[in-house]
Design a protein around this motif. Structure first.
Motif, PDB file in Angstrom:
ATOM      1  N   ALA A 134      97.363 -11.784 -82.555  1.00  0.00           N
ATOM      2  CA  ALA A 134      96.239 -10.854 -82.373  1.00  0.00           C
ATOM      3  C   ALA A 134      94.939 -11.484 -82.867  1.00  0.00           C
ATOM      4  CB  ALA A 134      96.519  -9.549 -83.120  1.00  0.00           C
ATOM      5  N   LEU A 135      94.992 -12.146 -84.029  1.00  0.00           N
ATOM      6  CA  LEU A 135      93.799 -12.802 -84.569  1.00  0.00           C
ATOM      7  C   LEU A 135      93.348 -13.950 -83.662  1.00  0.00           C
ATOM      8  CD1 LEU A 135      91.733 -13.087 -86.839  1.00  0.00           C
ATOM      9  CD2 LEU A 135      93.375 -14.534 -88.046  1.00  0.00           C
ATOM     10  N   THR A 136      94.307 -14.692 -83.126  1.00  0.00           N
ATOM     11  CA  THR A 136      93.983 -15.794 -82.221  1.00  0.00           C
ATOM     12  C   THR A 136      93.282 -15.273 -80.973  1.00  0.00           C
ATOM     13  OG1 THR A 136      95.888 -17.053 -83.007  1.00  0.00           O
ATOM     14  CG2 THR A 136      94.979 -17.698 -80.893  1.00  0.00           C
ATOM     15  N   ASN A 137      93.839 -14.220 -80.376  1.00  0.00           N
ATOM     16  CA  ASN A 137      93.237 -13.653 -79.166  1.00  0.00           C
ATOM     17  C   ASN A 137      91.840 -13.113 -79.441  1.00  0.00           C
ATOM     18  OD1 ASN A 137      95.484 -14.243 -77.604  1.00  0.00           O
ATOM     19  ND2 ASN A 137      96.461 -12.294 -78.024  1.00  0.00           N
ATOM     20  N   LYS A 138      91.672 -12.462 -80.581  1.00  0.00           N
ATOM     21  CA  LYS A 138      90.358 -11.922 -80.933  1.00  0.00           C
ATOM     22  C   LYS A 138      89.365 -13.051 -81.187  1.00  0.00           C
ATOM     23  CE  LYS A 138      88.271  -8.286 -83.706  1.00  0.00           C
ATOM     24  NZ  LYS A 138      88.452  -7.311 -84.778  1.00  0.00           N
ATOM     25  N   SER A 139      89.817 -14.124 -81.831  1.00  0.00           N
ATOM     26  CA  SER A 139      88.944 -15.276 -82.092  1.00  0.00           C
ATOM     27  C   SER A 139      88.461 -15.895 -80.793  1.00  0.00           C
ATOM     28  CB  SER A 139      89.681 -16.335 -82.916  1.00  0.00           C
ATOM     29  OG  SER A 139      90.020 -15.838 -84.177  1.00  0.00           O
ATOM     30  N   VAL A 140      89.373 -16.061 -79.835  1.00  0.00           N
ATOM     31  CA  VAL A 140      89.001 -16.649 -78.542  1.00  0.00           C
ATOM     32  C   VAL A 140      87.994 -15.752 -77.835  1.00  0.00           C
ATOM     33  CG1 VAL A 140      89.884 -17.230 -76.234  1.00  0.00           C
ATOM     34  CG2 VAL A 140      91.104 -17.993 -78.274  1.00  0.00           C
ATOM     35  N   VAL A 187      71.898 -16.231 -86.351  1.00  0.00           N
ATOM     36  CA  VAL A 187      72.341 -15.080 -87.149  1.00  0.00           C
ATOM     37  C   VAL A 187      73.199 -14.146 -86.301  1.00  0.00           C
ATOM     38  CG1 VAL A 187      71.548 -12.986 -88.327  1.00  0.00           C
ATOM     39  CG2 VAL A 187      70.461 -15.182 -88.817  1.00  0.00           C
ATOM     40  N   SER A 188      72.804 -13.942 -85.040  1.00  0.00           N
ATOM     41  CA  SER A 188      73.583 -13.039 -84.179  1.00  0.00           C
ATOM     42  C   SER A 188      74.982 -13.601 -83.915  1.00  0.00           C
ATOM     43  CB  SER A 188      72.843 -12.780 -82.865  1.00  0.00           C
ATOM     44  OG  SER A 188      72.792 -13.948 -82.082  1.00  0.00           O
ATOM     45  N   VAL A 189      75.090 -14.927 -83.775  1.00  0.00           N
ATOM     46  CA  VAL A 189      76.403 -15.562 -83.576  1.00  0.00           C
ATOM     47  C   VAL A 189      77.272 -15.364 -84.813  1.00  0.00           C
ATOM     48  CG1 VAL A 189      77.551 -17.807 -83.386  1.00  0.00           C
ATOM     49  CG2 VAL A 189      75.664 -17.240 -81.855  1.00  0.00           C
ATOM     50  N   VAL A 190      76.677 -15.574 -85.991  1.00  0.00           N
ATOM     51  CA  VAL A 190      77.426 -15.403 -87.243  1.00  0.00           C
ATOM     52  C   VAL A 190      77.855 -13.954 -87.414  1.00  0.00           C
ATOM     53  CG1 VAL A 190      77.263 -15.496 -89.755  1.00  0.00           C
ATOM     54  CG2 VAL A 190      76.387 -17.389 -88.384  1.00  0.00           C
ATOM     55  N   MET A 191      76.939 -13.015 -87.130  1.00  0.00           N
ATOM     56  CA  MET A 191      77.263 -11.583 -87.280  1.00  0.00           C
ATOM     57  C   MET A 191      78.392 -11.183 -86.335  1.00  0.00           C
ATOM     58  SD  MET A 191      75.398 -10.430 -89.696  1.00  0.00           S
ATOM     59  CE  MET A 191      75.363  -8.673 -89.539  1.00  0.00           C
ATOM     60  N   ASN A 192      78.351 -11.684 -85.112  1.00  0.00           N
ATOM     61  CA  ASN A 192      79.421 -11.376 -84.150  1.00  0.00           C
ATOM     62  C   ASN A 192      80.742 -11.953 -84.654  1.00  0.00           C
ATOM     63  OD1 ASN A 192      80.422 -10.314 -81.719  1.00  0.00           O
ATOM     64  ND2 ASN A 192      80.314 -12.311 -80.764  1.00  0.00           N
ATOM     65  N   SER A 193      80.725 -13.149 -85.220  1.00  0.00           N
ATOM     66  CA  SER A 193      81.944 -13.786 -85.721  1.00  0.00           C
ATOM     67  C   SER A 193      82.509 -13.042 -86.919  1.00  0.00           C
ATOM     68  CB  SER A 193      81.665 -15.241 -86.107  1.00  0.00           C
ATOM     69  OG  SER A 193      81.217 -15.963 -84.988  1.00  0.00           O
ATOM     70  N   LEU A 194      81.641 -12.416 -87.710  1.00  0.00           N
ATOM     71  CA  LEU A 194      82.113 -11.673 -88.885  1.00  0.00           C
ATOM     72  C   LEU A 194      82.937 -10.446 -88.503  1.00  0.00           C
ATOM     73  CD1 LEU A 194      79.008 -11.867 -91.258  1.00  0.00           C
ATOM     74  CD2 LEU A 194      81.229 -12.982 -91.551  1.00  0.00           C
ATOM     75  N   ARG A 195      82.900 -10.065 -87.239  1.00  0.00           N
ATOM     76  CA  ARG A 195      83.737  -8.937 -86.802  1.00  0.00           C
ATOM     77  C   ARG A 195      85.216  -9.247 -86.927  1.00  0.00           C
ATOM     78  NH1 ARG A 195      83.559  -6.953 -81.713  1.00  0.00           N
ATOM     79  NH2 ARG A 195      83.041  -8.967 -80.816  1.00  0.00           N
ATOM     80  N   LEU A 196      85.551 -10.527 -87.064  1.00  0.00           N
ATOM     81  CA  LEU A 196      86.958 -10.887 -87.241  1.00  0.00           C
ATOM     82  C   LEU A 196      87.548 -10.296 -88.516  1.00  0.00           C
ATOM     83  CD1 LEU A 196      87.019 -14.602 -86.103  1.00  0.00           C
ATOM     84  CD2 LEU A 196      88.214 -12.702 -85.051  1.00  0.00           C
ATOM     85  N   LYS A 197      86.688  -9.997 -89.494  1.00  0.00           N
ATOM     86  CA  LYS A 197      87.206  -9.405 -90.734  1.00  0.00           C
ATOM     87  C   LYS A 197      87.769  -8.033 -90.469  1.00  0.00           C
ATOM     88  CE  LYS A 197      84.621 -11.847 -94.255  1.00  0.00           C
ATOM     89  NZ  LYS A 197      83.810 -11.702 -95.454  1.00  0.00           N
TER      90      LYS A 197
END
Length: 197
Positions: A134-140, A187-197
């Protein structure tokens, strides 16, 4: 099975087996319900492999495989169009792990399996497989979103910063605003990536 004898007279017959880990069958059943095809790929004897597969609800079994045969099995699945996640813990699994699209080692296994694998579980909990996938799919998904928005942003922002609007509209982008816009993009890229938490 272990036989004990004295002077060619049988004394004892011991049947040894490793019990399944608690929750293993349930974890694999959840994966199966989600549409994942499960295979048991092992160097163990056919009878042993079939017995374990029945307990775990696995339909596809490849037993008595040497390390190079395990690697070939993974490559065959990939040639059929499958993306393969391989979970292993032994030296004999290392070649198959190296060919898998996603390779997972158990932390209680051999060093070579952990060295080859992309992911190592520090505890023997097959429930972690579902979470990892699930984490892998969300990361991709998030990587693709970030690439899409970066492409859009750069396709629009770079020509404007280079002065494409100046001949028609007399508009030039202030370099400080261009720098701020670039920072805001990061910043927007980093914020979007933080959704993985």
């Amino acid at each position: 099975m272990v036989f004990a004898a004295c002077e060619q007279q049988p004394l004892a017959l011991l049947i040894l087996h490793d019990p399944l880990k608690a929750g293993a069958a349930e974890a694999l059943e959840r994966l199966s319900r989600k549409g994942y095809r499960l295979h048991l790929l092992t160097g163990d004897q056919e009878k042993t492999a079939q017995a374990i597969a029945r307990q775990l609800g696995i339909q596809e079994v490849a037993a008595e495989r040497l390390p190079e045969e395990k690697g070939a099995y993974i490559r065959t699945l990939q040639q059929e169009g499958a993306q393969v996640a391989m979970i292993g813990d032994g030296i004999n699994d290392s070649e198959a792990l190296s060919h898998a699209d996603l390779s997972i080692a158990m932390g209680t296994g051999t060093d070579i399996a952990m060295e080859v694998a992309e992911v190592t579980f520090m505890r023997q909990d097959l429930g972690l497989i579902e979470k990892t996938l699930a984490l892998t799919n969300k990361s991709v998904r998030i990587i693709r979103q970030n690439l899409f928005w970066a492409f859009i942003y750069n396709s629009l922002g770079i020509p404007i910063a280079a002065g494409i609007l100046y001949p028609a509209f007399g508009f030039l982008l202030n370099p400080m605003l261009a720098g701020a816009a670039m920072a805001l993009s990061s910043v927007s890229v980093v914020m979007n990536s933080l959704r993985l938490k």
